[in-house]
Design an enzyme around this catalytic site. Structure first.
Site, PDB file in Angstrom:
ATOM      1  N   HIS A   6       0.424 -11.889   2.081  1.00  0.00           N
ATOM      2  CA  HIS A   6      -0.583 -11.139   1.322  1.00  0.00           C
ATOM      3  C   HIS A   6      -1.283 -12.002   0.266  1.00  0.00           C
ATOM      4  CE1 HIS A   6      -1.589  -6.718   0.181  1.00  0.00           C
ATOM      5  NE2 HIS A   6      -2.628  -7.509  -0.001  1.00  0.00           N
ATOM      6  N   TYR A  29       0.825  -1.213   0.000  1.00  0.00           N
ATOM      7  CA  TYR A  29       0.000   0.000   0.000  1.00  0.00           C
ATOM      8  C   TYR A  29       0.857   1.260   0.000  1.00  0.00           C
ATOM      9  CZ  TYR A  29      -3.795  -3.128   1.599  1.00  0.00           C
ATOM     10  OH  TYR A  29      -4.712  -4.142   1.741  1.00  0.00           O
TER      11      TYR A  29
END
Length: 276
Positions: free
Chosen positions: A112, A54
């Protein structure tokens, strides 16, 4: 319970994890990200979710520092990106994440995706090492299908705490949720509002009108009824507050059945490297 009466203590938890959190995906402006995190924490949120990819871990850490909330009262989660999943890269990239976040540990560290450098034994042994070193409290995975969940459970020394994946009324993920429940793995839903598509679903609109709340609040309440933790992304104070208000929404059996009966299906996140 009115929205104004909600406190951090009134948020239901799943094994110590607050079942409503703030997602920060695509919250890329550093000042806005820090402000949204601080706003959420001041409002009563105690679960903040970010990820290496991010690019906002430093801003998230700044937001936590800005808020008048003790670090130990914040459930903080981040995720190791797919290029950093070799054993040594997990260790070094997590150290970088901790430095950016300005913390000594994270409450939950996720793989992730089961993609690219992911290899269960070397990857997850690094996660175990981080737990042993006190830098990670809990181990999670993200975007894992049932077979990947089973493999991770068999490989880890630590308990597998959570699987985070896309889940909302247009992608209810019954099979995957059931497998996680059977295995004692908490489910965390990202994109719980289907990137706004739930706002246009007639069944959800009708339930929202019945309760005089937003479609977002209904969708979040529906997931909570399913035992699912949600981390809706929000940047403005109004949206952060509206999502917080979902805690005051009590759906009845008729409401839940109406949403269960929605037959439209929509997956919002579907990269080429996805395991499905």
């Amino acid at each position: 319970m009115s929205q104004d009466s909600q406190t951090p203590e009134s948020v239901p938890t799943a094994d110590g994890m607050p079942m409503l959190g703030l997602g920060t995906w695509q919250n890329e402006d550093p000042d806005q990200c820090a402000d949204s995190v601080a706003t959420a924490l001041e409002m009563g949120y105690r679960h903040i979710d970010t990820a290496q990819i991010y690019g906002n871990e430093a801003a998230v850490g700044r937001g936590i520092e800005q808020a008048d909330v003790d670090r130990e009262d914040v459930f903080l989660a981040t995720k190791v990106w797919i290029s950093e999943l070799a054993h040594d890269d997990v260790l070094s990239s997590t150290e970088e994440s901790l430095e950016k976040l300005g913390v000594d540990y994270v409450d939950l560290l996720y793989v992730h995706w089961p993609a690219e450098a992911y290899d269960p034994e070397p990857t997850l042994s690094a996660f175990d090492q981080l737990v042993d070193e006190g830098k990670v409290e809990r181990v999670g995975v993200s975007n894992f299908e049932p077979e990947h969940v089973d493999e991770a459970i068999d490989t880890l020394d630590a308990e597998l705490f959570a699987n985070q994946f896309e889940c909302h009324p247009l992608l209810p993920q019954e099979e995957l949720r059931a497998r996680c429940e059977d295995a004692g793995v908490n489910v965390v839903a990202y994109s719980p509002l289907a990137r706004g598509k739930v706002f246009d679903v007639p069944e959800i609109q009708r339930v929202a009108e019945k309760h005089d709340v937003s479609a977002a609040a209904v969708s979040l309440a529906w997931l909570r009824e399913k035992g699912v933790t949600t981390i809706p992304k929000a940047t403005s104070e109004d949206h952060i507050r509206d999502n917080w208000g979902a805690l005051a929404v009590d759906l009845d059996d008729e409401d839940v059945a109406a949403i269960d009966a929605i037959d439209e299906r929509e997956r919002e996140v579907d990269p080429d490297f996805a395991p499905w």
